[in-house]
Design a protein around this motif. Structure first.
Motif, mmCIF file in Angstrom:
data_model
loop_
_atom_site.group_PDB
_atom_site.id
_atom_site.type_symbol
_atom_site.label_atom_id
_atom_site.label_comp_id
_atom_site.label_asym_id
_atom_site.label_seq_id
_atom_site.Cartn_x
_atom_site.Cartn_y
_atom_site.Cartn_z
ATOM 1 N N MET A 61 0.830 -1.205 0.000
ATOM 2 C CA MET A 61 0.000 0.000 0.000
ATOM 3 C C MET A 61 0.866 1.256 0.000
ATOM 4 S SD MET A 61 -3.085 -0.850 -0.308
ATOM 5 C CE MET A 61 -3.790 0.759 0.011
ATOM 6 N N LEU A 62 1.990 1.201 0.732
ATOM 7 C CA LEU A 62 2.895 2.353 0.756
ATOM 8 C C LEU A 62 3.479 2.590 -0.628
ATOM 9 C CD1 LEU A 62 4.583 4.512 2.221
ATOM 10 C CD2 LEU A 62 6.257 2.719 2.740
ATOM 11 N N GLN A 63 3.890 1.515 -1.312
ATOM 12 C CA GLN A 63 4.451 1.660 -2.655
ATOM 13 C C GLN A 63 3.428 2.244 -3.621
ATOM 14 O OE1 GLN A 63 6.126 -2.058 -3.931
ATOM 15 N NE2 GLN A 63 7.759 -2.037 -2.405
ATOM 16 N N VAL A 64 2.181 1.788 -3.520
ATOM 17 C CA VAL A 64 1.121 2.306 -4.384
ATOM 18 C C VAL A 64 0.902 3.789 -4.110
ATOM 19 C CG1 VAL A 64 -1.366 2.219 -4.829
ATOM 20 C CG2 VAL A 64 -0.046 0.098 -4.713
ATOM 21 N N ARG A 65 0.861 4.153 -2.840
ATOM 22 C CA ARG A 65 0.627 5.561 -2.472
ATOM 23 C C ARG A 65 1.746 6.458 -2.979
ATOM 24 N NH1 ARG A 65 0.189 4.747 2.554
ATOM 25 N NH2 ARG A 65 1.939 5.899 3.425
ATOM 26 N N LEU A 66 2.988 6.018 -2.810
ATOM 27 C CA LEU A 66 4.122 6.828 -3.265
ATOM 28 C C LEU A 66 4.162 6.914 -4.786
ATOM 29 C CD1 LEU A 66 7.038 5.709 -0.893
ATOM 30 C CD2 LEU A 66 5.522 7.675 -0.667
ATOM 31 N N LEU A 67 3.759 5.840 -5.439
ATOM 32 C CA LEU A 67 3.777 5.795 -6.897
ATOM 33 C C LEU A 67 2.832 6.833 -7.491
ATOM 34 C CD1 LEU A 67 5.112 4.192 -9.187
ATOM 35 C CD2 LEU A 67 3.131 2.660 -9.152
ATOM 36 N N GLU A 68 1.696 7.046 -6.846
ATOM 37 C CA GLU A 68 0.700 7.976 -7.368
ATOM 38 C C GLU A 68 1.123 9.435 -7.183
ATOM 39 O OE1 GLU A 68 -2.689 6.677 -5.104
ATOM 40 O OE2 GLU A 68 -3.508 5.585 -6.812
ATOM 41 N N MET A 69 2.039 9.685 -6.270
ATOM 42 C CA MET A 69 2.377 11.066 -5.931
ATOM 43 C C MET A 69 3.214 11.736 -7.013
ATOM 44 S SD MET A 69 3.483 10.800 -1.931
ATOM 45 C CE MET A 69 2.345 10.222 -0.669
ATOM 46 N N PRO A 70 2.878 12.999 -7.380
ATOM 47 C CA PRO A 70 3.808 13.782 -8.198
ATOM 48 C C PRO A 70 4.981 14.211 -7.323
ATOM 49 C CG PRO A 70 1.924 15.119 -7.562
ATOM 50 C CD PRO A 70 1.645 13.724 -7.065
ATOM 51 N N LEU A 71 5.987 14.796 -7.930
ATOM 52 C CA LEU A 71 7.229 15.083 -7.217
ATOM 53 C C LEU A 71 7.025 15.993 -6.005
ATOM 54 C CD1 LEU A 71 10.268 14.703 -7.081
ATOM 55 C CD2 LEU A 71 10.523 16.631 -8.662
ATOM 56 N N THR A 72 6.252 17.073 -6.168
ATOM 57 C CA THR A 72 6.081 18.011 -5.053
ATOM 58 C C THR A 72 5.399 17.348 -3.867
ATOM 59 O OG1 THR A 72 4.055 18.790 -6.144
ATOM 60 C CG2 THR A 72 6.046 20.101 -6.458
ATOM 61 N N GLU A 73 4.441 16.460 -4.132
ATOM 62 C CA GLU A 73 3.759 15.758 -3.038
ATOM 63 C C GLU A 73 4.688 14.742 -2.389
ATOM 64 O OE1 GLU A 73 -0.353 13.171 -2.322
ATOM 65 O OE2 GLU A 73 -0.128 14.411 -4.131
ATOM 66 N N LEU A 74 5.558 14.122 -3.197
ATOM 67 C CA LEU A 74 6.525 13.170 -2.637
ATOM 68 C C LEU A 74 7.493 13.888 -1.701
ATOM 69 C CD1 LEU A 74 7.653 10.270 -2.607
ATOM 70 C CD2 LEU A 74 9.148 10.944 -4.511
ATOM 71 N N GLU A 75 7.889 15.098 -2.067
ATOM 72 C CA GLU A 75 8.774 15.882 -1.196
ATOM 73 C C GLU A 75 8.137 16.073 0.179
ATOM 74 O OE1 GLU A 75 9.359 19.461 -3.348
ATOM 75 O OE2 GLU A 75 10.861 18.637 -4.706
ATOM 76 N N GLN A 76 6.842 16.390 0.189
ATOM 77 C CA GLN A 76 6.140 16.577 1.462
ATOM 78 C C GLN A 76 6.054 15.269 2.235
ATOM 79 O OE1 GLN A 76 2.397 18.846 0.923
ATOM 80 N NE2 GLN A 76 3.172 19.395 -1.091
ATOM 81 N N SER A 77 5.833 14.149 1.519
ATOM 82 C CA SER A 77 5.745 12.849 2.177
ATOM 83 C C SER A 77 7.065 12.478 2.842
ATOM 84 C CB SER A 77 5.353 11.774 1.150
ATOM 85 O OG SER A 77 5.423 10.484 1.728
ATOM 86 N N VAL A 78 8.175 12.707 2.137
ATOM 87 C CA VAL A 78 9.493 12.396 2.704
ATOM 88 C C VAL A 78 9.757 13.250 3.942
ATOM 89 C CG1 VAL A 78 11.981 12.510 2.299
ATOM 90 C CG2 VAL A 78 10.475 11.575 0.531
ATOM 91 N N ALA A 79 9.417 14.534 3.859
ATOM 92 C CA ALA A 79 9.620 15.429 5.010
ATOM 93 C C ALA A 79 8.799 14.955 6.208
ATOM 94 C CB ALA A 79 9.245 16.856 4.624
ATOM 95 N N ALA A 80 7.554 14.545 5.952
ATOM 96 C CA ALA A 80 6.689 14.073 7.034
ATOM 97 C C ALA A 80 7.229 12.777 7.643
ATOM 98 C CB ALA A 80 5.270 13.851 6.505
ATOM 99 N N GLU A 81 7.735 11.878 6.786
ATOM 100 C CA GLU A 81 8.269 10.611 7.282
ATOM 101 C C GLU A 81 9.524 10.833 8.120
ATOM 102 O OE1 GLU A 81 7.663 6.513 7.709
ATOM 103 O OE2 GLU A 81 6.420 8.024 6.694
ATOM 104 N N LEU A 82 10.361 11.774 7.710
ATOM 105 C CA LEU A 82 11.561 12.095 8.479
ATOM 106 C C LEU A 82 11.197 12.624 9.862
ATOM 107 C CD1 LEU A 82 13.781 13.729 5.711
ATOM 108 C CD2 LEU A 82 14.403 11.728 7.088
ATOM 109 N N ASP A 83 10.133 13.414 9.937
ATOM 110 C CA ASP A 83 9.694 13.939 11.230
ATOM 111 C C ASP A 83 9.050 12.850 12.086
ATOM 112 O OD1 ASP A 83 10.556 16.532 10.984
ATOM 113 O OD2 ASP A 83 8.709 17.237 10.040
ATOM 114 N N ASP A 84 8.392 11.913 11.435
ATOM 115 C CA ASP A 84 7.625 10.898 12.145
ATOM 116 C C ASP A 84 8.491 9.760 12.675
ATOM 117 O OD1 ASP A 84 5.064 9.680 12.924
ATOM 118 O OD2 ASP A 84 5.572 8.178 11.413
ATOM 119 N N ASN A 85 9.572 9.441 11.963
ATOM 120 C CA ASN A 85 10.367 8.265 12.303
ATOM 121 C C ASN A 85 11.812 8.656 12.623
ATOM 122 O OD1 ASN A 85 11.554 5.780 12.562
ATOM 123 N ND2 ASN A 85 10.882 4.984 10.570
#
Length: 477
Positions: free
Chosen positions: A1-25
């Motif tokens: 599910m994580l791979q599917v979610r990341l796959l759908e993201m355009p680059l700008t949204e992926l940047e936000q996802s990576v930033a959120a994951e870095l803060d979360d973990n």
């Protein structure tokens, strides 16, 4: 599910996802010492050869260690949970002020409005799919049955056309007025309905509902007689109708920066003078990711001392192990996204190489999702996710990936022709015709046949209407 979610993201949204994951973990870190390689997301187990840290690296390491210490201190307390820093913690002024440049697209502005209404997950997915199906004018040219079929095939959603129509009605309440209309008449009526009550509003509605055929033919004398209007009243109604926008999506693009050059591309395609086509993935502001050495070392330490562990130490081990595995999973999902995007883009280039060399849209070959799926061995649903709201920067401009997909028209001899190529040729014929003697659909059919594009007259009429071009008598100048 994580791979599917990341796959759908355009680059700008992926940047936000990576930033959120870095803060979360806290077990996930950036590694600025890695080579500048777009595929380098390796999970490091140690950092012994890192060398001297600069100030920023030292500060980041200390912050990570503090986060780890604070989290571990709370483990074992029945009334407390370790604090996390995920998406939910972004409800603050500093986060709201983050600006990623003037890259707001047509799709993004409508998606923002989706977030302002209360929908369940399936309704939201259907609504977003409808938005993704709009043409550049902001109109929906697909019928609801086709959308239902596509949702079933590509998104595994069994949705009734009545439910799709319900979401379409929601979309038609969005700004700008007229967005999501299925026809010019519906588009204009939506805009008219939003106007304050007045005599002019009622007359415009009557023109659309009672005299639309005459309206499309500009037969205002017929409208005047049928509605029993004076010359002055006809002029007033005409003036009000001219304020309406038949292409709400185009106007939205002008005000919201829909220019494709402003959109952050996910792929950079390069064509050299010898016709060699290559590409690379744009990584934007995404840092290199690695597993925190302190977390990895702690897991190794606890594993080697299992026999002498206290209850608190076992809980700490489980916490650290969970975070390390989550970090490794996220890094792997990013790598898998890179791989899937790469093989998909390479397959598109292989099929549409001629376009990337000369930039002529007429050279785009018939290509559908299944063609790319067959070449890559990926599922059609995966190709659909890759091609959704992602862009490729080429020598000839920046294009959405959907641009490279085009249907085929099969002639009576079984030859497949690109519908895009036919439409381009048709538009050129109409643009260059003698406006005093515009070409009928029959004549257009004959001219297309001379260009090696033998299609039926009804197909000429269909493509002409899709291009928004009127019949010959209305093109007469």
């Amino acid at each position: 599910m994580l791979q599917v979610r990341l796959l759908e993201m355009p680059l700008t949204e992926l940047e936000q996802s990576v930033a959120a994951e870095l803060d979360d973990n806290p077990a996930l870190e950036t590694n600025s010492n890695e080579p500048n390689d777009t595929d380098n997301y390796d999970a490091a187990n140690n950092n012994d050869e890192q060398g001297e840290e600069d100030f920023d690296q030292q500060t980041e390491r200390e912050e990570r260690e503090q986060a780890l210490d604070a989290a571990l201190e709370n483990i074992g307390r029945d009334d407390e949970m370790p604090e996390t820093y995920g998406r939910d913690n972004y409800n603050n002024a500093d986060y709201e002020e983050i600006v990623y440049g003037d890259t707001t697209s047509f799709y993004d502005k409508l998606k923002e409005q989706v977030g302002e209404i209360d929908l369940n997950p399936q309704e939201e997915e259907v609504l977003l799919y409808i938005i993704g199906s709009l043409d550049s004018d902001g109109l929906l040219r697909k019928d609801l049955e086709s959308i239902a079929d596509e949702l079933a095939i590509y998104h595994n959603l069994d949705v009734e056309t009545a439910d799709i129509e319900k979401m379409l009605n929601v979309l038609q309440t969005f700004d700008p007025a007229g967005i999501g209309a299925r026809s010019l008449k519906e588009c204009l009526l939506i805009q008219i309905e939003r106007k304050p009550d007045s005599w002019a509003k009622e007359m415009m509605k009557r023109v659309m509902n009672e005299c639309f055929d005459a309206f499309t033919k500009k037969h205002w004398n017929v409208i005047q007689t049928q509605l029993q209007l004076t010359d002055e009243q006809v002029a007033d109604v005409q003036a009000e109708i001219r304020k309406l926008n038949p292409k709400p999506g185009a106007s939205m693009g002008e005000t919201q920066g829909r220019n494709l050059q402003q959109i952050t591309p996910d792929f950079i395609v390069e064509t050299d003078d010898d016709g060699k086509v290559s590409f690379y993935l744009s990584r934007g502001n995404i840092p290199r990711l690695t597993v925190s050495p302190s977390f990895a070392d702690m897991v190794d330490h606890y594993k080697s001392n299992k026999a002498n562990m206290t209850k608190g130490e076992k809980e700490a081990l489980l916490y650290a192990k969970e975070k390390v595995e989550k970090a490794q999973g996220y890094i792997e999902a990013i790598k898998q996204r890179q791989h899937t995007l790469s093989v998909t883009m390479q397959a598109i280039i292989d099929i549409q190489r001629k376009f990337f060399v000369d930039g002529d849209e007429a050279d785009l070959k018939p290509m559908i999702l299944k063609d790319i799926a067959d070449r890559t061995g990926l599922d059609i649903s995966t190709i659909s996710r890759v091609s959704n709201i992602k862009y490729a920067q080429t020598k000839w401009g920046t294009f959405p990936l959907r641009f490279f997909f085009t249907d085929a028209y099969t002639t009576g001899d079984g030859e497949e022709l690109s519908t895009r190529k036919i439409k381009i040729a048709l538009k050129e014929l109409i643009d260059n015709e003698d406006k005093k003697k515009p070409l009928s659909d029959d004549l257009l059919k004959e001219e297309l046949a001379k260009k090696g594009l033998p299609i039926a007259r009804r197909t000429v009429a269909k493509y002409r209407e899709q291009l928004g071009l009127p019949v010959a008598r209305l093109r007469k100048g």
